[in-house]
Motif scaffolding. Structure first.
Motif, PDB file in Angstrom:
ATOM      1  N   THR A 168      20.337  -1.505  -2.764  1.00 59.78           N
ATOM      2  CA  THR A 168      20.253  -2.611  -1.878  1.00 59.78           C
ATOM      3  C   THR A 168      19.730  -1.610  -0.645  1.00 59.78           C
ATOM      4  O   THR A 168      18.883  -2.148   0.208  1.00 59.78           O
ATOM      5  N   SER A 169      19.923  -0.367  -0.494  1.00 62.77           N
ATOM      6  CA  SER A 169      19.260   0.259   0.684  1.00 62.77           C
ATOM      7  C   SER A 169      17.879   0.557   0.615  1.00 62.77           C
ATOM      8  O   SER A 169      17.070   0.793   1.539  1.00 62.77           O
ATOM      9  N   LYS A 170      17.407   0.470  -0.564  1.00 63.52           N
ATOM     10  CA  LYS A 170      15.958   0.314  -0.693  1.00 63.52           C
ATOM     11  C   LYS A 170      15.276  -1.018  -0.380  1.00 63.52           C
ATOM     12  O   LYS A 170      14.057  -0.969  -0.841  1.00 63.52           O
ATOM     13  N   GLY A 171      16.178  -1.987  -0.314  1.00 63.55           N
ATOM     14  CA  GLY A 171      15.396  -3.212   0.102  1.00 63.55           C
ATOM     15  C   GLY A 171      15.541  -4.301  -1.205  1.00 63.55           C
ATOM     16  O   GLY A 171      14.815  -5.130  -1.241  1.00 63.55           O
ATOM     17  N   GLU A 197      17.125  -6.921  -3.945  1.00 69.99           N
ATOM     18  CA  GLU A 197      18.105  -7.917  -4.032  1.00 69.99           C
ATOM     19  C   GLU A 197      18.872  -7.516  -5.392  1.00 69.99           C
ATOM     20  O   GLU A 197      18.471  -7.639  -6.533  1.00 69.99           O
ATOM     21  N   SER A 204      19.013   9.817  -8.316  1.00 67.56           N
ATOM     22  CA  SER A 204      18.752   8.438  -7.725  1.00 67.56           C
ATOM     23  C   SER A 204      17.247   8.527  -7.249  1.00 67.56           C
ATOM     24  O   SER A 204      16.792   7.335  -7.745  1.00 67.56           O
ATOM     25  N   SER A 232      24.241  -0.238  -7.093  1.00 69.39           N
ATOM     26  CA  SER A 232      23.969  -1.361  -6.037  1.00 69.39           C
ATOM     27  C   SER A 232      23.790  -0.982  -4.577  1.00 69.39           C
ATOM     28  O   SER A 232      22.836  -1.447  -4.097  1.00 69.39           O
ATOM     29  N   ILE A 233      24.337   0.051  -3.970  1.00 74.51           N
ATOM     30  CA  ILE A 233      24.292   0.549  -2.726  1.00 74.51           C
ATOM     31  C   ILE A 233      23.046   1.310  -2.456  1.00 74.51           C
ATOM     32  O   ILE A 233      22.177   0.725  -1.623  1.00 74.51           O
ATOM     33  N   LEU A 234      22.544   1.907  -3.529  1.00 74.27           N
ATOM     34  CA  LEU A 234      21.446   2.736  -3.731  1.00 74.27           C
ATOM     35  C   LEU A 234      20.480   1.689  -3.588  1.00 74.27           C
ATOM     36  O   LEU A 234      19.333   1.966  -2.938  1.00 74.27           O
TER      37      LEU A 234
END
Length: 122
Positions: free
Chosen positions: A23-26, A28, A109, A19-21
């Motif tokens: 989300t950090s790439k934009g 949702e 990742s 999720s963090i990975l």
């Protein structure tokens, strides 16, 4: 707003990491921990892509994928299997149920992001 991705992963730490990975790439992101929740989430709000583990409580990833692909409304959603199951049988079964791609754990990742971007660019 970024593209919507549904992550189906029963291992909480991995779900958080993914999720963090993403989300950090934009993207949702919505995360669920089992197959039943995955199908409910897709019915509620179809995502642009599903990142799907195979070993899940209740319905396994193969069954979830099969159900996504047999429905007219959700057939076009790309499904990427992300799993520790590496055998040829598992991979063929993934293909049989309609998975669009298959990534085995442990994964890099960058490779996951690249694969997702490739499917969402279509």
């Amino acid at each position: 707003m970024g593209k919507k991705i549904l992550i189906v992963e029963d291992e909480e730490s991995l779900l958080k990491l993914e999720s963090i990975l993403l989300t950090s790439k934009g993207f949702e992101v919505r995360g669920v921990a089992n197959g039943t929740e995955a199908l409910e989430a897709i019915a509620e709000e179809p995502p642009d892509l599903v990142l799907l583990d195979i070993m899940l409580p209740e319905l396994d990833g193969f069954e979830v994928c099969r159900r996504i692909k047999e429905q007219e409304a959700t057939r076009g959603i790309p499904v990427i299997m992300l799993t520790a199951k590496k055998s040829r049988e598992d991979m063929s079964r993934g293909e049989e149920v309609g998975a669009d791609w298959y990534i085995t754990k442990p994964f890099k990742s960058a490779m996951v992001i690249e694969t997702i971007q490739r499917f969402l660019a279509r």
